[in-house]
Enzyme design. Structure first.
Site, short mmCIF file in Angstrom:
data_model
loop_
_atom_site.label_atom_id
_atom_site.label_comp_id
_atom_site.label_asym_id
_atom_site.label_seq_id
_atom_site.Cartn_x
_atom_site.Cartn_y
_atom_site.Cartn_z
CB SER A 83 1.63 -57.21 52.39
OG SER A 83 1.92 -57.09 50.68
CG HIS A 115 0.28 -52.23 49.57
ND1 HIS A 115 1.51 -52.09 50.04
CD2 HIS A 115 0.50 -53.93 49.32
CE1 HIS A 115 1.78 -53.03 50.40
NE2 HIS A 115 1.61 -54.15 50.12
CG ASP A 153 1.57 -48.77 50.58
OD1 ASP A 153 1.96 -49.44 49.05
OD2 ASP A 153 1.46 -49.55 51.40
#
Length: 376
Positions: free
Chosen positions: A45, A338, A335
């Site tokens: 991600s 990240h 978040d």
């Protein structure tokens, strides 16, 4: 303001005729002016540009407030408020952003820019991220890379395709999920019962070796391999494991074991090949600079996520119902897991011009210099 410690560039003045000037933290830095090269991205991600949008999975970032600071101000599938690490590397090397491989827009001449094969939730191991259901595991990403080459070969021929791939820059980011979403996902996880942590790391490195060797077999000749960041310092882990805001010791230990062995692997592979194919990036140090001293880098916090809920905004997902900070540029984390776009830019700066604390055996600016010189 950001600290103005001079970052050393590995290179020689004999190449100045090939350089243009950019600025970084008010420092003038030299980087090569070269023809655009293809860029390929593999991993999780941290580098996914939206492949998971096309999959039935819970690991997705395709709704508000993701993308709030992206040029379109819309969610793209990037786990960021704006640009992610591959986007910023594309900027630095003078290329268009890579499209997700599953995107219908990736066709025709756009294939020549490269492709992003990354998928949120995956790891080195195939059992990492099983809770996310349908994700593109690394073995499948490599199969897609083969398929990509077949598609490009139909467009420009096999010889030119091989040249494009050989001259491309490749980024691979793996390992974090093998700890966060596998070994430490739940108490007494299957992998933690199978391996003590040091033995698990050895196993991960042995499996990562197979992945990197396969990348080389598929034609990759310049591969940036990033280590894990400080896994115990992300807001999600602070919320679950920290009593007083200190980084979670067990996850920090995992990073401390994994990253040096990854550098050793890179050295071994380069030695066996007889040239510098793999370049290791110390993402742990790149992140710890601003995590340990956020104010020096213009952040008000490196513990609380901009978007989230609960302690440190580290519980659950970033959703329209989450707390959302008004100024993303002053938060190191976007978040619970990240970095923000601004933090990503700091990380990429260390990839580009960082010294041996961050990059081994050379930084990306030096790679670009050497490659531009070899093609003249």
């Amino acid at each position: 303001m950001v600290e103005n410690n001079p970052a050393r560039v590995f290179g020689s003045s004999m190449f100045l005729c090939l350089l243009v000037l950019i600025t970084w933290n008010n420092i003038v830095v030299v980087v090569p002016q070269a023809e655009a090269r293809a860029f390929f991205v593999f991993g999780d991600s941290l580098v996914d540009n939206g492949n998971n949008n096309y999959l039935f999975t819970t690991a997705r970032a395709d709704s508000y407030p993701y993308g709030i600071d992206y040029p379109t101000h819309r969610a793209t599938g990037r786990f960021s408020n704006g640009l992610n690490i591959p986007d910023i590397i594309s900027e630095k090397i003078g290329s268009e952003p890579t499209l997700p491989y599953l995107s219908r827009e990736l066709d025709g001449e756009r294939l020549l820019v490269g492709a992003n094969f990354a998928s949120a939730g995956i790891g080195i191991l195939n059992d990492t991220g099983i809770q996310f259901i349908n994700i593109i595991r690394i073995s499948r990403q490599l199969q897609y890379f083969e398929q990509y080459q077949q598609r490009v070969s139909a467009l420009i021929g096999p010889e030119q395709t091989q040249r494009l791939v050989n001259q491309a820059l490749v980024l691979i980011t793996l390992g974090g999920n093998d700890f966060v979403n596998n070994y430490y996902l739940v108490p007494f996880s299957a992998r933690s019962r199978q391996f003590a942590l040091p033995n698990y790391v050895v196993y991960l490195i042995s499996e990562y070796r197979k992945i990197l060797v396969r990348l080389y077999e598929l034609g990759a000749r310049r591969v940036l391999v990033t280590g894990t960041g400080p896994l115990g310092c992300v807001p999600a882990e602070l919320a679950q494991r920290s009593r007083n805001g200190e980084c979670a010791a067990e996850l920090q230990e995992a990073s401390a074991l994994f990253n040096p062995q990854l550098v050793q692997l890179v050295n071994q592979l380069n030695s066996e090949i007889g040239s510098v194919v793999f370049i290791s990036a110390n993402a742990f140090e790149s992140n710890m600079d601003f995590i340990s001293n956020p104010q020096a880098y213009g952040f008000i916090t490196s513990k609380v996520a901009c978007c989230g809920q609960g302690p440190y905004n580290g519980i659950g997902l970033c959703t329209p119902a989450s707390n959302l900070c008004p100024n993303r540029d002053v938060f190191a984390f976007w978040d619970p897991f990240h970095p923000s776009e601004r933090a990503n830019r700091l990380i990429v700066d260390t990839f580009m011009i960082g010294d041996s604390k961050y990059m081994h055996p050379m930084n990306l600016s030096t790679v670009l210099l050497l490659d531009a010189t070899s093609r003249t």
